[in-house]
Design a protein around this motif. Structure first.
Motif, short mmCIF file in Angstrom:
data_model
loop_
_atom_site.label_atom_id
_atom_site.label_comp_id
_atom_site.label_asym_id
_atom_site.label_seq_id
_atom_site.Cartn_x
_atom_site.Cartn_y
_atom_site.Cartn_z
N GLN A 252 0.79 -1.23 0.00
CA GLN A 252 0.00 0.00 0.00
C GLN A 252 0.83 1.29 0.00
OE1 GLN A 252 -2.28 -1.55 3.23
NE2 GLN A 252 -4.07 -1.89 1.94
N PHE A 253 2.14 1.15 0.23
CA PHE A 253 3.00 2.33 0.23
C PHE A 253 4.18 2.07 -0.71
CE2 PHE A 253 0.78 2.29 4.27
CZ PHE A 253 0.31 3.59 4.38
N PRO A 254 3.97 2.28 -2.03
CA PRO A 254 5.02 1.91 -3.00
C PRO A 254 6.35 2.62 -2.77
CG PRO A 254 2.97 2.50 -4.13
CD PRO A 254 2.76 2.78 -2.67
N HIS A 255 6.34 3.80 -2.12
CA HIS A 255 7.62 4.50 -1.93
C HIS A 255 8.59 3.67 -1.10
CE1 HIS A 255 5.60 5.86 1.83
NE2 HIS A 255 6.82 6.05 2.31
N VAL A 256 8.05 2.77 -0.28
CA VAL A 256 8.92 1.92 0.54
C VAL A 256 9.77 0.99 -0.36
CG1 VAL A 256 8.85 0.04 2.23
CG2 VAL A 256 7.42 2.04 2.56
N SER A 257 9.21 0.57 -1.47
CA SER A 257 9.96 -0.29 -2.41
C SER A 257 11.04 0.47 -3.16
CB SER A 257 9.01 -0.92 -3.44
OG SER A 257 8.16 -1.87 -2.86
N ARG A 258 11.02 1.80 -3.06
CA ARG A 258 12.05 2.60 -3.76
C ARG A 258 13.19 2.98 -2.83
NH1 ARG A 258 7.45 5.74 -5.37
NH2 ARG A 258 6.53 4.81 -7.23
N GLY A 259 13.28 2.33 -1.69
CA GLY A 259 14.39 2.60 -0.78
C GLY A 259 14.15 3.84 0.05
N GLU A 260 12.92 4.37 0.03
CA GLU A 260 12.65 5.59 0.80
C GLU A 260 12.13 5.22 2.19
OE1 GLU A 260 9.95 7.77 -1.72
OE2 GLU A 260 11.34 7.54 -3.41
N ALA A 261 12.25 6.18 3.11
CA ALA A 261 11.78 5.93 4.47
C ALA A 261 10.26 5.87 4.48
CB ALA A 261 12.27 7.04 5.40
N PHE A 262 9.73 4.94 5.28
CA PHE A 262 8.28 4.82 5.42
C PHE A 262 7.71 6.13 5.95
CE2 PHE A 262 4.70 3.14 8.17
CZ PHE A 262 3.82 2.99 7.12
N ARG A 263 8.33 6.63 7.03
CA ARG A 263 7.97 7.96 7.54
C ARG A 263 8.91 8.97 6.89
NH1 ARG A 263 7.92 7.30 13.84
NH2 ARG A 263 8.03 9.55 13.67
N ALA B 142 9.46 -8.11 5.43
CA ALA B 142 9.79 -8.27 6.85
C ALA B 142 11.10 -7.58 7.20
CB ALA B 142 9.86 -9.76 7.21
N ASN B 143 12.07 -7.65 6.29
CA ASN B 143 13.37 -7.05 6.56
C ASN B 143 13.27 -5.52 6.53
OD1 ASN B 143 16.22 -7.28 7.02
ND2 ASN B 143 16.58 -6.78 4.87
N ASN B 144 12.64 -5.00 5.49
CA ASN B 144 12.46 -3.57 5.41
C ASN B 144 11.64 -3.07 6.60
OD1 ASN B 144 10.74 -1.11 4.43
ND2 ASN B 144 12.58 -1.13 3.15
N GLY B 145 10.58 -3.79 6.91
CA GLY B 145 9.73 -3.39 8.04
C GLY B 145 10.51 -3.39 9.34
N GLY B 146 11.32 -4.44 9.55
CA GLY B 146 12.12 -4.54 10.77
C GLY B 146 13.09 -3.37 10.87
N TRP B 147 13.73 -3.03 9.77
CA TRP B 147 14.71 -1.94 9.80
C TRP B 147 14.04 -0.59 9.96
CZ3 TRP B 147 19.69 -1.89 10.79
CH2 TRP B 147 20.35 -3.12 10.74
N GLN B 148 12.92 -0.39 9.28
CA GLN B 148 12.26 0.91 9.39
C GLN B 148 11.71 1.09 10.81
OE1 GLN B 148 11.45 3.24 6.72
NE2 GLN B 148 11.41 2.03 4.86
N TRP B 149 11.25 0.00 11.41
CA TRP B 149 10.74 0.08 12.78
C TRP B 149 11.88 0.50 13.71
CZ3 TRP B 149 12.04 -2.30 17.36
CH2 TRP B 149 11.12 -2.12 18.41
#
Ligand code: FAD
Length: 387
Positions: free
Chosen positions: A290-301, A380-387
């Motif tokens: 739902q947040f494609p910018h996350v797939s571009r290496g950008e910060a979720f927030r 899961a990896n991106n989520g873990g790191w962004q968290w």
């Protein structure tokens, strides 16, 4: 009706909607695409590659027992796939293509290009849902927005989840084998031998099922306490199998639900906590979808992209090598280097150490983890790191 079933991160025959539906309505032929150059661009490392290849061999055996031939396409990049898959469809005279939806951006672009190429040849494309317990888009706020925080997501998830998430499909009934040869699967890919991690992590569904059963019998009831102690074997060690789809999250949820006397909430605290982890897995996959910018290496927030990270290559190398001088961090990083896996609490400790203590960009850590992990999973990896 002959359907080409395209296997990706779903290397199993049980609870596989695309295969199940194809065989229920006609004849299935399977295909897998090895896209090493693309995967290397996605930081997939040798451990994950070897595990995937070993799981593919196990899948080939299971498909063979069902009378389903397996073909292999070796193409460097996703962009090569529309033509290669259509050529294969022509050769095998298939009427339709079926696969499970995947959520990272490049995978979605790949799938829409392949879909268009098949539709251009007047073939049907059946896209099934299987990668999560609840499909992305089905767990939304009252305003219809995706959740950005786990706890309210979980609450809504639990109030929305239906019987479908608890009813894995059985193994399909065998078919009369079409006159199509199996591919000769390689014993190595991109210089990585299939048995690289097989001692510790044998690929395939049978091993996943064995681990799930053993965990439910011996450890799940104490999971809520034991999972906090990295020195204990307190967790399921199913992550490589879930990442490669050698077992489905639905099979895991159904087994936990049965062990908890038919409950998702209440009952045994260990089981309830383990179910929460499966919901975390859904959460990060929904975020990616739902947040494609996350797939571009950008910060979720977005504001986190303004953090002035330190450039400290020597400290980064010491972290990677387990030479920081902090025993827990070093033990964890050495566990990763030696086994291709790291306990969840240690992933949290080492990620915190890199980002909040050394002030090094989380993307460096994300990349290193992905490169080393046998369970490397973008969401899961991106989520873990962004968290
Ligand atoms: P269990 O504790 O038995 O949990 C069961 C399953 O639930 C896991 O196999 C996994 O599929 C899922 N799960 C558990 N915790 C999480 C979580 N926090 N987020 C998402 N799913 C979860 N997990 C991966 O599968 N691949 C990764 O690349 C990955 N990278 C991570 C990076 C960081 C920085 C952090 C903090 C966590 C990461 N995780 C990743 C999540 C988690 O650490 C692993 O899934 C877990 O340690 C695997 O061990 P297990 O199978 O014994 O898990």
């Amino acid at each position: 009706m002959r359907t080409l079933v395209w296997f990706r991160n779903d290397l199993r025959v049980e609870d596989h909607p695309a295969l199940y539906e194809a065989m229920a309505h006609g004849e299935a032929v399977a295909v897998f695409c090895l896209c090493n150059a693309q995967w290397r661009d996605h930081d997939v490392g040798d451990n994950r590659l070897a595990f995937m290849l070993d799981s593919l061999h196990a899948l080939a055996g299971d498909l063979d027992a069902l009378g389903v031939p397996l073909r292999l396409i070796t193409a460097p990049r996703f962009d090569d796939l529309p033509k290669r898959l259509v050529d294969l469809a022509d050769e095998l005279e298939v009427d339709a293509l079926a696969f499970h939806e995947e959520y990272p951006l490049n995978e979605r672009v790949r799938d829409s290009k392949v879909t268009r190429a098949f539709e251009d040849t007047n073939r049907a494309v059946h896209v099934h849902h299987s990668g999560t317990l609840m499909p992305p888009g089905s767990v939304l706020t009252n305003d219809g927005d995706p959740y950005t925080v786990f706890t309210p997501f979980k609450k809504r998830w639990l109030s929305t989840v239906g019987p479908d998430a608890l009813a894995p499909l059985p193994r399909p009934k065998p078919q009369r084998r079409p006159d199509i040869d199996n591919a000769d699967l390689p014993e190595q890919t991109d210089g990585v031998p299939r048995d690289r991690v097989a001692g510790r992590w044998p690929g395939g569904f049978e091993e996943a099922q064995r681990r799930l059963n053993a965990f439910i019998e011996d450890r799940i009831a104490r999971y809520d306490d034991d999972r906090d102690f990295p020195a204990l074997d307190g967790t399921s060690t199913l992550s490589p199998y879930l990442s490669a789809g050698a077992i489905s999250a639905r099979q895991c949820l159904a087994a936990a639900h049965d062990a908890n006397d038919g409950r998702l909430r209440g009952g045994n605290a260990g089981i309830e906590t383990w179910i929460d982890e499966l919901i975390w897995r859904d959460f990060y996959r929904h975020v990616i979808a739902q947040f494609p910018h996350v797939s571009r290496g950008e910060a979720f927030r977005r504001e986190m992209d303004r953090v002035p990270w330190r450039h400290a290559p020597e400290e980064l190398e010491a972290w990677k090598a387990g030479r920081t001088g902090y025993p827990l961090v070093d033990a964890a990083m050495r566990q990763l280097a030696d086994t291709g896996w790291m306990h969840n609490r240690l992933r949290m400790v080492t990620a915190m150490f890199l980002t909040k203590h050394l002030l090094i960009d989380w993307r460096e850590g994300e990349r290193h983890f992905m490169h080393e992990l046998v369970d490397g999973d973008f969401a899961a990896n991106n989520g873990g790191w962004q968290w």
